[in-house]
Enzyme design. Structure first.
Site, PDB file in Angstrom:
ATOM      1  N   GLU A  87       0.829  -1.207   0.000  1.00  0.00           N
ATOM      2  CA  GLU A  87       0.000   0.000   0.000  1.00  0.00           C
ATOM      3  C   GLU A  87       0.864   1.258   0.000  1.00  0.00           C
ATOM      4  OE1 GLU A  87      -2.660  -0.227   3.284  1.00  0.00           O
ATOM      5  OE2 GLU A  87      -3.830  -1.882   2.439  1.00  0.00           O
ATOM      6  N   GLU A  88       1.965   1.215   0.722  1.00  0.00           N
ATOM      7  CA  GLU A  88       2.852   2.378   0.780  1.00  0.00           C
ATOM      8  C   GLU A  88       3.474   2.668  -0.578  1.00  0.00           C
ATOM      9  OE1 GLU A  88       6.980   3.398   3.099  1.00  0.00           O
ATOM     10  OE2 GLU A  88       5.341   2.589   4.298  1.00  0.00           O
TER      11      GLU A  88
END
Length: 203
Positions: A87-88
């Site tokens: 997600e990052e």
């Protein structure tokens, strides 16, 4: 070292060894209040860019962490962290797009107004070609990011694609800022224009 927002934060997400098992199974995640005894905020590291986010040096001196602060299962922290990285990486690519778009727009506007040898800088074909090439690269990154996020939303493992997004956005952030700054001349080396900030903060 290199703890983002370490001097501002009220708590941290801490990855720590909690057993003697294999490296990928011996770590746990904790939600640790910064007021916990033994947590020391040391030096605030001065950086050339990203001034809005402090970067701190933290020390832990005989810190005792209550079991209730653990996130998820004991020993699963490393895997949680690896999952979070996907997600990052997608987020990092997404937040780069608008600044890159804006930098291209600002550079087109500036080079259209800046005159040299009786004509605008933008009227030179090589400048047109380069800015068009950079815009194309940004759109390719956008397409890759949309594809990656779409697959992730369906529950597909996007480790490879998310890593590609991070790689491409990181390289493109440097390439676009480096190239655009050349067309701003000496003005681009001042703190009065956005291109110089992007040149620093995108490193």
């Amino acid at each position: 070292m290199w703890i983002t927002n370490g001097h501002q934060a009220d708590w941290i997400c801490l990855l720590a060894n909690t057993n003697d098992g294999p490296a990928h199974k011996n770590k746990s995640l904790f939600c640790l209040p910064m007021s916990t005894k033994g947590v020391v905020r040391a030096k605030k590291i001065e950086k050339i860019g990203m001034k809005c986010s402090d970067t701190a040096q933290l020390f832990f001196e005989d810190v005792v962490i209550p079991k209730k602060f653990i996130i998820g299962q004991e020993g699963a922290g490393f895997m949680y962290q690896m999952m979070q990285f996907q997600e990052e990486r997608m987020w990092g690519s997404a937040v780069a797009l608008e600044p890159l778009d804006r930098l291209i727009r600002d550079t087109i506007e500036y080079t259209g107004q800046r005159m040299a040898f009786g004509k605008s800088i933008l009227s030179n074909q090589c400048v047109h070609f380069r800015l068009a090439e950079l815009q194309t690269e940004i759109e390719l990154l956008r397409s890759l990011m949309y594809r990656t996020i779409g697959m992730y939303a369906k529950g597909t493992d996007v480790t490879n694609l998310a890593s590609m997004c991070k790689l491409k956005s990181g390289r493109l952030a440097r390439e676009v800022t480096d190239s655009c700054m050349q067309y701003w001349g000496g003005m681009g080396f001042t703190n009065e224009v956005l291109v110089s900030r992007f040149y620093r903060d995108f490193r």
